[in-house]
Enzyme design. Structure first.
Site, PDB file in Angstrom:
ATOM      1  N   ASP A   1      14.180  72.627 -16.855  1.00  0.00           N
ATOM      2  CA  ASP A   1      14.886  71.821 -17.851  1.00  0.00           C
ATOM      3  C   ASP A   1      13.892  71.081 -18.738  1.00  0.00           C
ATOM      4  O   ASP A   1      14.109  70.927 -19.944  1.00  0.00           O
ATOM      5  CB  ASP A   1      15.815  70.824 -17.162  1.00  0.00           C
ATOM      6  CG  ASP A   1      16.833  71.513 -16.256  1.00  0.00           C
ATOM      7  OD1 ASP A   1      17.198  72.668 -16.557  1.00  0.00           O
ATOM      8  OD2 ASP A   1      17.240  70.906 -15.256  1.00  0.00           O
TER       9      ASP A   1
ATOM     10  N   SER B   1      10.678  82.187 -18.336  1.00  0.00           N
ATOM     11  CA  SER B   1       9.909  81.341 -17.424  1.00  0.00           C
ATOM     12  C   SER B   1       9.572  82.134 -16.170  1.00  0.00           C
ATOM     13  O   SER B   1      10.413  82.837 -15.610  1.00  0.00           O
ATOM     14  CB  SER B   1      10.697  80.078 -17.080  1.00  0.00           C
ATOM     15  OG  SER B   1      11.976  80.385 -16.556  1.00  0.00           O
TER      16      SER B   1
END
Length: 326
Positions: free
Chosen positions: A256, A224
């Site tokens: 998340d 990410s």
């Protein structure tokens, strides 16, 4: 279909909004919000929103005996099966002071755990079914060694479970050095640099490090990159996915949400491009809301269609200005 999350160190996220933060001054809060959180709890919440009862979502891990109400309310509201082992003490509170464009984090201590509590968690993780996915994510409470996540991954893989791992620091390092590796892992750039042992100067080095990690035997490596999107390296190749930021909600929990999108796509049997679209869209969709929540499935699917996918080699050779963001 069953999707499980394991959160050994959950938290109550208390967000306090202020006009401005002045050290030493008395402040009057504009608003206060409390959410049951912790990485795996956030993942379970997003999975419940996505499947809407079409899959069984189980939240496992540890929870303090003294303040479980926020978690119990979340699980009941979203139909999440509560498999959390109660331990003596309080689940920690993470205080976020939001003022203007800055956020100040104050993380309070929580409960300590022992081998007996961890053994009970492992007992509740027995007998996964075909296609089931287990997400192991977050930090460790006091009392548990850094090898804990690696041991959980090994036990789950031995039972035939597919495992997605999202942790950091020594627990991540131990898990990536173990013989039994997770099926998927989602480091950010800083965590990938820690594994590589040196700074990654740009997209070419990020891609090389991600492919090196996958070469160890991990089926899917997702890096990410914040506003720069995310890198997805799997058996089908390597892709870069990006979607412009949408909405004005809190970015807390966006990573998340991405993990939830990845886990859901794997459980649904999707290929690499669809995994990339879904993980990226989950993260962007979460930005439109506060707390660990997703909007309606149709809205997330609309975002999936807007995700830009290019070969990772093209991204590394001609990155966007934000591509190297953390």
């Amino acid at each position: 279909m069953i999707l499980r999350t394991v959160t050994l160190n959950p938290a109550i996220d208390q967000t306090v909004t202020l006009d401005r933060l002045v050290p030493g001054a008395v402040h009057r809060a504009q608003a206060v919000r409390r959410n049951a959180g912790g990485k795996g709890v956030n993942v379970a919440s997003c999975l419940a929103d996505w499947f809407g009862g079409a899959a069984r979502i189980e939240a496992l891990g540890l929870l303090g005996d003294d303040n479980p109400a926020a978690f119990e309310a979340l699980f009941a509201a979203k139909g999440i099966t509560d498999g959390m082992v109660r331990v003596p003490g309080e689940t920690r509170t993470n205080i976020k002071l939001v003022a203007e464009s800055d956020t100040t984090d104050i993380n309070l201590p929580g409960f300590a755990a022992d081998d007996a509590a961890l053994a009970e968690v492992r007992a509740r993780l027995q007998d996964p079914g075909p296609g089931d996915v287990t997400v192991v994510s977050g930090s460790l409470p006091g009392g548990l060694p850094a090898e804990t996540c690696a041991a959980l991954v090994a036990g789950l893989r031995a039972q035939g479970a597919r495992v997605v791992l999202d942790t950091s620091g020594p627990p991540l390092a131990r898990a990536l050095a173990a013989a039994a590796l997770p099926d998927a892992v989602k480091p950010n750039r800083h965590e990938l640099e820690d594994w590589a042992g040196h700074p990654l100067a740009g997209p070419t080095e990020i891609l090389a490090a991600a492919e090196g990690l996958r070469a160890r035997g991990i089926g899917l490596v997702v890096v990410s990159l914040g506003a720069g999107g995310a890198l997805f390296c799997g058996a089908e190749g390597a892709l870069h996915a990006r979607l412009p930021v949408v909405g004005g909600g809190s970015s807390v929990g966006a990573g998340d949400a991405m993990v939830a999108g990845i886990a859901a796509a794997l459980a649904e049997g999707k290929g690499l491009e669809d995994v990339a679209r879904q993980g990226t869209a989950f993260a962007a969709a979460k930005l439109t809301l506060t707390g660990p929540n997703l909007p309606a499935r149709a809205e997330v699917e609309a975002l999936m269609r807007r995700v830009t996918i290019i070969p990772a080699a093209d991204w590394a050779g001609n990155p966007t200005p934000a591509a190297a963001n953390r």
